[in-house]
Scaffold this active site. Structure first.
Site, PDB file in Angstrom:
ATOM      1  N   GLU A 138       7.246   0.130  15.894  1.00 62.57           N
ATOM      2  CA  GLU A 138       8.308   0.693  15.070  1.00 62.57           C
ATOM      3  C   GLU A 138       8.471   2.162  15.452  1.00 62.57           C
ATOM      4  O   GLU A 138       7.748   2.672  16.287  1.00 62.57           O
ATOM      5  CB  GLU A 138       7.926   0.551  13.589  1.00 62.57           C
ATOM      6  CG  GLU A 138       7.777  -0.899  13.162  1.00 62.57           C
ATOM      7  CD  GLU A 138       7.574  -1.075  11.664  1.00 62.57           C
ATOM      8  OE1 GLU A 138       6.623  -0.482  11.118  1.00 62.57           O
ATOM      9  OE2 GLU A 138       8.373  -1.803  11.042  1.00 62.57           O
ATOM     10  N   THR A 198      -1.338 -13.358   7.473  1.00 68.64           N
ATOM     11  CA  THR A 198       0.067 -13.634   7.150  1.00 68.64           C
ATOM     12  C   THR A 198       0.920 -13.504   8.410  1.00 68.64           C
ATOM     13  O   THR A 198       1.810 -14.332   8.661  1.00 68.64           O
ATOM     14  CB  THR A 198       0.599 -12.656   6.072  1.00 68.64           C
ATOM     15  OG1 THR A 198      -0.396 -12.493   5.068  1.00 68.64           O
ATOM     16  CG2 THR A 198       1.882 -13.133   5.446  1.00 68.64           C
ATOM     17  N   ASN A 223       0.803  -1.229   0.000  1.00 74.63           N
ATOM     18  CA  ASN A 223       0.000   0.000   0.000  1.00 74.63           C
ATOM     19  C   ASN A 223       0.834   1.278   0.000  1.00 74.63           C
ATOM     20  O   ASN A 223       0.481   2.246  -0.665  1.00 74.63           O
ATOM     21  CB  ASN A 223      -1.024  -0.017   1.141  1.00 74.63           C
ATOM     22  CG  ASN A 223      -0.379  -0.074   2.498  1.00 74.63           C
ATOM     23  OD1 ASN A 223       0.631  -0.737   2.695  1.00 74.63           O
ATOM     24  ND2 ASN A 223      -0.953   0.630   3.445  1.00 74.63           N
ATOM     25  N   GLU A 233       3.434  -5.711  12.191  1.00 72.82           N
ATOM     26  CA  GLU A 233       2.513  -4.577  12.003  1.00 72.82           C
ATOM     27  C   GLU A 233       1.413  -5.065  11.079  1.00 72.82           C
ATOM     28  O   GLU A 233       1.653  -5.281   9.882  1.00 72.82           O
ATOM     29  CB  GLU A 233       3.246  -3.390  11.368  1.00 72.82           C
ATOM     30  CG  GLU A 233       4.442  -2.887  12.159  1.00 72.82           C
ATOM     31  CD  GLU A 233       4.055  -2.312  13.499  1.00 72.82           C
ATOM     32  OE1 GLU A 233       2.897  -1.906  13.679  1.00 72.82           O
ATOM     33  OE2 GLU A 233       4.924  -2.301  14.395  1.00 72.82           O
ATOM     34  N   GLY A 237       2.012  -6.296   7.103  1.00 75.44           N
ATOM     35  CA  GLY A 237       1.097  -6.901   6.130  1.00 75.44           C
ATOM     36  C   GLY A 237      -0.179  -7.330   6.820  1.00 75.44           C
ATOM     37  O   GLY A 237      -0.539  -6.798   7.878  1.00 75.44           O
ATOM     38  N   CYS A 246      -3.261   1.618   6.213  1.00 76.93           N
ATOM     39  CA  CYS A 246      -3.676   0.855   7.393  1.00 76.93           C
ATOM     40  C   CYS A 246      -4.266   1.769   8.460  1.00 76.93           C
ATOM     41  O   CYS A 246      -4.944   1.307   9.361  1.00 76.93           O
ATOM     42  CB  CYS A 246      -2.483   0.088   7.948  1.00 76.93           C
ATOM     43  SG  CYS A 246      -1.071   1.159   8.250  1.00 76.93           S
TER      44      CYS A 246
HETATM   45  P1  NAD Z   1       0.148  -9.567   2.860  1.00 79.26           P
HETATM   46  O1  NAD Z   1       0.160 -10.090   4.251  1.00 79.26           O
HETATM   47  O2  NAD Z   1      -0.582 -10.329   1.836  1.00 79.26           O
HETATM   48  O3  NAD Z   1       1.628  -9.391   2.302  1.00 79.26           O
HETATM   49  C1  NAD Z   1       2.596  -8.606   2.958  1.00 79.26           C
HETATM   50  C2  NAD Z   1       3.968  -9.106   2.578  1.00 79.26           C
HETATM   51  O4  NAD Z   1       4.134 -10.405   3.109  1.00 79.26           O
HETATM   52  C3  NAD Z   1       4.199  -9.229   1.077  1.00 79.26           C
HETATM   53  O5  NAD Z   1       5.531  -8.872   0.784  1.00 79.26           O
HETATM   54  C4  NAD Z   1       3.976 -10.704   0.831  1.00 79.26           C
HETATM   55  O6  NAD Z   1       4.641 -11.198  -0.299  1.00 79.26           O
HETATM   56  C5  NAD Z   1       4.555 -11.309   2.096  1.00 79.26           C
HETATM   57  N1  NAD Z   1       4.062 -12.642   2.429  1.00 79.26           N
HETATM   58  C6  NAD Z   1       2.879 -13.206   2.108  1.00 79.26           C
HETATM   59  N2  NAD Z   1       2.818 -14.464   2.589  1.00 79.26           N
HETATM   60  C7  NAD Z   1       3.981 -14.695   3.241  1.00 79.26           C
HETATM   61  C8  NAD Z   1       4.512 -15.802   3.958  1.00 79.26           C
HETATM   62  N3  NAD Z   1       3.840 -16.934   4.094  1.00 79.26           N
HETATM   63  N4  NAD Z   1       5.730 -15.686   4.509  1.00 79.26           N
HETATM   64  C9  NAD Z   1       6.430 -14.535   4.397  1.00 79.26           C
HETATM   65  N5  NAD Z   1       5.985 -13.459   3.716  1.00 79.26           N
HETATM   66  C10 NAD Z   1       4.765 -13.526   3.151  1.00 79.26           C
HETATM   67  O7  NAD Z   1      -0.408  -8.079   2.981  1.00 79.26           O
HETATM   68  P2  NAD Z   1      -0.703  -7.071   1.787  1.00 79.26           P
HETATM   69  O8  NAD Z   1      -1.966  -7.486   1.118  1.00 79.26           O
HETATM   70  O9  NAD Z   1       0.528  -6.868   0.985  1.00 79.26           O
HETATM   71  O10 NAD Z   1      -0.939  -5.715   2.589  1.00 79.26           O
HETATM   72  C11 NAD Z   1      -2.162  -5.301   3.108  1.00 79.26           C
HETATM   73  C12 NAD Z   1      -2.215  -5.542   4.598  1.00 79.26           C
HETATM   74  O11 NAD Z   1      -1.144  -4.875   5.243  1.00 79.26           O
HETATM   75  C13 NAD Z   1      -3.474  -4.978   5.237  1.00 79.26           C
HETATM   76  O12 NAD Z   1      -3.966  -5.916   6.151  1.00 79.26           O
HETATM   77  C14 NAD Z   1      -2.977  -3.744   5.971  1.00 79.26           C
HETATM   78  O13 NAD Z   1      -3.741  -3.352   7.078  1.00 79.26           O
HETATM   79  C15 NAD Z   1      -1.630  -4.174   6.386  1.00 79.26           C
HETATM   80  N6  NAD Z   1      -0.788  -3.031   6.693  1.00 79.26           N
HETATM   81  C16 NAD Z   1      -0.469  -2.797   8.000  1.00 79.26           C
HETATM   82  C17 NAD Z   1       0.312  -1.704   8.328  1.00 79.26           C
HETATM   83  C18 NAD Z   1       0.696  -1.414   9.760  1.00 79.26           C
HETATM   84  O14 NAD Z   1       1.576  -0.607   9.968  1.00 79.26           O
HETATM   85  N7  NAD Z   1       0.086  -2.063  10.734  1.00 79.26           N
HETATM   86  C19 NAD Z   1       0.770  -0.855   7.318  1.00 79.26           C
HETATM   87  C20 NAD Z   1       0.416  -1.131   6.005  1.00 79.26           C
HETATM   88  C21 NAD Z   1      -0.357  -2.227   5.692  1.00 79.26           C
END
Ligand code: NAD
Length: 480
Positions: free
Chosen positions: A461, A230, A150, A248, A226, A282
């Site tokens: 963080e 995950t 994002n 996070e 993410g 997020c």
């Molecule tokens: P995601 O969990 O699908 O992916 C995030 C990252 O993890 C990607 O690089 C992905 O390739 C990797 N990944 C996926 N499966 C994995 C595994 N099994 N092992 C290791 N790495 C793996 O999330 P997304 O769709 O990319 O992002 C959206 C999510 O992120 C939303 O839920 C959002 O709220 C969250 N987010 C949180 C914050 C925060 O600071 N809390 C900030 C931004 C986004």
């Protein structure tokens, strides 16, 4: 077609598999580059390079490390236009947003931690008549940084910068949905004089290369941003290996509006906190609670503004919203609009795809959407949608709105609008979230702790929190 290669040991290299994944441009729905499809073999190469580099990087003086990181920050600044264009094209966000938020923030993340490390000190505890304890804070070694799509470079750099500043070597993976600016970062790091192997950037799918980073026994800490699912999987995998973890995760943030707020300020900020980056931040407030005396006034004014919001291709200077990040994500968001209707909600504006013309006709555009009439505990109000969709709900008392605000599994950020000082503090105290904004939104001081409670994550963080995470404390006691 351009290939986005891995950056390992100071060079761009093909993935060992020789395979590539399509990289889509959200604005057009077309494939425009190919992403290295890496796996555990590429992680092994990166770890070897990092192992070799660690003694060099960790024993460098703080001033030297800091200078390299300042040059890295300046390197991005000097290529501002290239980075801005790449981020907007890869993610679908308006160029203006990438130019005002994403890339400047990546520049400041590197600059902030480059200088923060020069002020980072450890503790000493004096024991009267007995001796003194001093605590060393040493880099962990090789750390893994995994980031989402994002805010691609913004969140990638938010992890990498403190990890590097603290003296670690990094194996990092950006999201496969938005890899481009992380790809560009390799050459900037090289030009800044970062020794080979200190920063390694791998591309590919979460389930293969991401998983291999999490499982590698020589990667001692994982900083992940993410989705909650995950994060749960990563925690399950990394915990038995006793890795340090910073997670996070997702959110479902409340935006609580009291009748005594500054209405105009609240209204314009709420428009941003609902739909900035197509609602894909997020920290966006997706559940808007409005005190009943101003509910109708708010609804009328807010819906009128949202309905007039321009959705356009990301290069259009008039675009307030660009494209959402991918076709599956667009379909997921639309499925939540259908769910909201099934759950008894009324769509007041939006709720549909926007079809642009010409080269943008297959792009992933959604009209910003406002829904009312839903119970606070229905799925639409409990699950993260992460798109341009908000719900509005009236409330009568502080107790009632606190109960609704705290009812989800998440606890990342909350926004409060009121001019009653006592109430603001009372509410901020009781809201279950890691961050509370009062009469504001997204004001960020990089020194403050950043992160969530409950299913929004573990750890913080930002500032000293990040430097503490990326270092291992060792206490030494000296007897008099
Ligand atoms: P995601 O969990 O699908 O992916 C995030 C990252 O993890 C990607 O690089 C992905 O390739 C990797 N990944 C996926 N499966 C994995 C595994 N099994 N092992 C290791 N790495 C793996 O999330 P997304 O769709 O990319 O992002 C959206 C999510 O992120 C939303 O839920 C959002 O709220 C969250 N987010 C949180 C914050 C925060 O600071 N809390 C900030 C931004 C986004």
């Amino acid at each position: 077609m351009e290939k986005l290669l891995n950056f390992i040991d100071g060079s761009y290299v093909e993935p060992i598999s020789g395979d590539y994944i399509d990289n889509f441009e959200p604005a057009t729905g077309k494939v425009y580059s190919l992403i290295a499809n890496s796996d555990e073999r590429d992680v092994e190469l990166a770890v070897k390079a990092a192992e070799k580099a660690f003694p060099i990087w960790s024993s460098m003086s703080i001033e030297e490390r800091s200078a390299i990181m300042v040059r890295l920050s300046e390197g991005i600044q000097n290529r501002m236009d290239e980075f801005v264009a790449a981020e907007s094209r890869d993610n679908g966000k308006p160029l203006t947003l990438a130019a005002h938020v994403d890339i400047p923030r990546a520049v400041s993340n590197f600059h902030f931690f480059a200088t923060a490390i020069t002020h980072f000190a450890s503790e000493s505890h004096y024991m009267e008549g007995l001796g003194v304890n001093y605590t060393m804070r040493k880099p962990i070694g090789i750390v893994g940084c995994i980031s989402p799509w994002n805010l691609p470079l913004y969140l990638f750099s938010w992890k990498i910068a403190p990890a590097l500043a603290a003296g670690n070597c990094v194996v990092a993976k950006p999201s496969e949905v938005t890899p481009y600016t992380a790809y560009l970062l390799g050459k900037v790091a090289k030009e800044a004089g970062m020794p080979d192997g200190v920063l390694n950037i791998l591309h590919g799918l979460g389930g293969s290369v991401g998983d291999a980073i999490v499982k590698h026994p020589k990667i001692k800490a994982i900083s992940f941003t993410g989705g909650t699912k995950t994060g749960e999987y990563i925690a399950r995998t990394a915990a038995p290996m006793f890795k340090k973890l910073s997670l996070e995760l997702g959110g479902k943030n409340p935006n609580i509006i009291f009748a005594d707020c500054d209405f105009d300020d609240m209204l314009s900020t709420t428009l941003r906190s609902s739909f900035a980056n197509q609602g894909q931040i997020c920290l966006c407030g997706s559940r808007i609670f409005v005190e009943r005396p101003i509910y109708d006034k708010f609804k009328e004014a807010f819906v009128a503004k949202v309905a007039k919001t321009t959705v356009s291709n990301p290069t259009d200077p008039k675009a307030i919203l660009g494209a959402v990040v991918s076709k599956p994500h667009m379909e997921k968001v639309l499925s939540y609009v259908e769910l909201a209707k099934e759950e008894g909600g009324t769509v007041l504006t939006g709720g549909e795809r926007v079809l642009l013309e010409g080269e943008y006709k297959d792009g992933y555009y959604l009209r910003p959407t406002v829904i009312e009439g839903l119970a606070y505990d229905c799925r639409t109000n409990q699950e993260e949608i992460f798109g341009p969709v908000v719900t509005i709900t009236p409330f009568d008392t502080e107790e009632e709105v606190l109960m609704m605000a705290n009812s989800t599994q998440y606890g990342l950020a909350a926004t409060l609008w009121t001019s009653d000082l006592k109430r603001a503090h009372r509410m901020a105290d009781k809201i279950q979230s890691g961050i509370v904004w009062i009469n504001s939104w997204l004001v960020r001081d990089l020194r403050t702790p950043f992160g969530g409670v409950k299913a929004s994550g573990v750890g913080r963080e930002g500032g000293w929190e990040a430097l503490r995470f990326f270092t291992e404390p060792k206490n030494v006691f000296v007897k008099y």
